[in-house]
Design a protein around this motif. Structure first.
Motif, mmCIF file in Angstrom:
data_model
loop_
_atom_site.group_PDB
_atom_site.id
_atom_site.type_symbol
_atom_site.label_atom_id
_atom_site.label_comp_id
_atom_site.label_asym_id
_atom_site.label_seq_id
_atom_site.Cartn_x
_atom_site.Cartn_y
_atom_site.Cartn_z
ATOM 1 N N SER A 14 22.771 27.104 46.675
ATOM 2 C CA SER A 14 24.146 26.961 47.168
ATOM 3 C C SER A 14 24.364 25.640 47.895
ATOM 4 O O SER A 14 23.449 25.093 48.504
ATOM 5 C CB SER A 14 24.466 28.123 48.119
ATOM 6 O OG SER A 14 25.746 27.978 48.697
ATOM 7 N N LYS B 52 26.708 25.653 50.199
ATOM 8 C CA LYS B 52 27.323 26.113 51.451
ATOM 9 C C LYS B 52 26.283 26.235 52.564
ATOM 10 O O LYS B 52 25.354 27.032 52.480
ATOM 11 C CB LYS B 52 28.003 27.467 51.228
ATOM 12 C CG LYS B 52 29.180 27.404 50.273
ATOM 13 C CD LYS B 52 29.814 28.767 50.074
ATOM 14 C CE LYS B 52 30.974 28.681 49.069
ATOM 15 N NZ LYS B 52 31.566 30.022 48.816
ATOM 16 N N LYS C 101 24.027 29.459 54.037
ATOM 17 C CA LYS C 101 23.558 30.393 53.008
ATOM 18 C C LYS C 101 22.048 30.232 52.830
ATOM 19 O O LYS C 101 21.512 29.120 52.938
ATOM 20 C CB LYS C 101 24.252 30.113 51.680
ATOM 21 C CG LYS C 101 25.741 30.441 51.679
ATOM 22 C CD LYS C 101 25.946 31.830 51.123
ATOM 23 C CE LYS C 101 27.413 32.104 50.865
ATOM 24 N NZ LYS C 101 27.624 33.437 50.301
ATOM 25 N N ASN D 251 21.174 27.686 50.284
ATOM 26 C CA ASN D 251 21.314 26.307 50.745
ATOM 27 C C ASN D 251 20.082 25.883 51.536
ATOM 28 O O ASN D 251 19.547 24.774 51.352
ATOM 29 C CB ASN D 251 22.573 26.166 51.600
ATOM 30 C CG ASN D 251 22.775 24.750 52.109
ATOM 31 O OD1 ASN D 251 22.497 24.463 53.276
ATOM 32 N ND2 ASN D 251 23.253 23.862 51.254
ATOM 33 N N ASN E 120 23.129 28.410 39.613
ATOM 34 C CA ASN E 120 24.365 28.854 40.243
ATOM 35 C C ASN E 120 25.443 28.977 39.169
ATOM 36 O O ASN E 120 25.632 28.055 38.378
ATOM 37 C CB ASN E 120 24.791 27.856 41.325
ATOM 38 C CG ASN E 120 26.021 28.302 42.094
ATOM 39 O OD1 ASN E 120 27.103 28.445 41.542
ATOM 40 N ND2 ASN E 120 25.850 28.513 43.404
ATOM 41 N N GLU F 230 28.641 26.277 40.262
ATOM 42 C CA GLU F 230 28.494 24.877 40.665
ATOM 43 C C GLU F 230 27.828 24.044 39.573
ATOM 44 O O GLU F 230 26.907 24.511 38.897
ATOM 45 C CB GLU F 230 27.661 24.782 41.947
ATOM 46 C CG GLU F 230 28.242 25.532 43.130
ATOM 47 C CD GLU F 230 29.385 24.795 43.794
ATOM 48 O OE1 GLU F 230 29.670 23.644 43.406
ATOM 49 O OE2 GLU F 230 29.991 25.379 44.703
ATOM 50 N N ILE G 129 23.890 21.077 42.906
ATOM 51 C CA ILE G 129 23.581 21.566 44.251
ATOM 52 C C ILE G 129 22.823 20.468 44.978
ATOM 53 O O ILE G 129 21.748 20.037 44.525
ATOM 54 C CB ILE G 129 22.721 22.850 44.226
ATOM 55 C CG1 ILE G 129 23.378 23.942 43.363
ATOM 56 C CG2 ILE G 129 22.463 23.341 45.649
ATOM 57 C CD1 ILE G 129 24.637 24.537 43.931
#
Length: 222
Positions: free
Chosen positions: A20, A22, A25, A28, A45, A48, A51
């Motif tokens: 991710s 974000k 997360k 991430n 993902n 997306e 990343i």
């Protein structure tokens, strides 16, 4: 077999299902830690295109290259189909970060994971896992904010929180060869990892934090 565990600790490529962009997360945090990894990283993902600047894929089946290790960090209901995809891709080493299985009473879900893993001959660490760390190849598949220095101590733990605490205490004091989180131990357990680490050239001491044992005799024999 001990050799089955090699890709958990010395992979050349890692896929992250649930990667991710974000901040906050788990997916991430995993990607941030893996930016230092010396091998290839494949973020997975559905929505997306990239990343953290790395090309993303909708599925491991879209990745043309070989994947040594896959880390799954998505909600529980999504784990079963992506585990099937990993099996079809031929990925044999999988860390399931996702929680929500036997530790919450979801025994049927955990049985499904075991059935899929046996169908494709997959080795699993987890579920409800905190990840693995190997400072010698800059591998950190945990979602800790800190990767410790290289050393000769291996830590095998059922507690991810303990790893976060000890890794902070270690700074400037001592280093680690390997950290391995076991989670619910539907497959790989303490005895398996101890047997593997006994032949690891960087490991001189093994420390275990044990809450439960699947097979006491097997553990004592190792």
């Amino acid at each position: 077999m001990v050799s089955d565990l090699e890709n958990f600790f010395y992979p050349k490529s890692v896929a992250v299902i649930g990667a991710s962009n974000k901040f906050g997360k788990v997916g991430n945090a995993l990607m941030l830690n893996l930016k230092r990894f010396k091998g290839k990283v494949f973020p997975i993902n559905l929505n997306e295109k990239s990343i953290l600047g790395i090309r993303a894929y909708k599925s491991v089946l879209d990745v043309k290259e070989k994947i040594d290790l896959c880390v799954i960090a998505i909600p529980e209901q999504g784990v079963y189909p992506v585990l099937e995809e990993c099996g079809k891709k031929g990925i044999k080493s999988i860390i399931i970060i996702t929680a929500g299985f036997s530790e919450t009473g979801n025994h049927e879900g955990q049985k499904r994971l075991i059935q899929i893993s046996k169908k494709y001959n997959i080795r699993i660490l987890g579920p409800n896992n905190f990840g693995n760390v190997n400072p010698y190849i800059s591998l950190d598949t945990s979602f800790s904010k800190l990767t410790p220095e290289k050393g000769n101590i291996a830590l095998i733990s059922q507690s991810g929180a303990l790893w976060v605490y000890i890794s902070q205490l270690s700074l400037g004091q001592f280093g680690f060869s390997i950290f391995s989180s076991l989670g619910n131990m539907i497959d790989v357990d303490f005895a398996d990892v101890i047997e593997y680490l006994n032949k690891d050239k960087n490991t001189k001491a093994i420390v275990c934090y044990i809450e439960t044992l699947k097979d006491g005799k097997k553990f004592m024999d190792v």
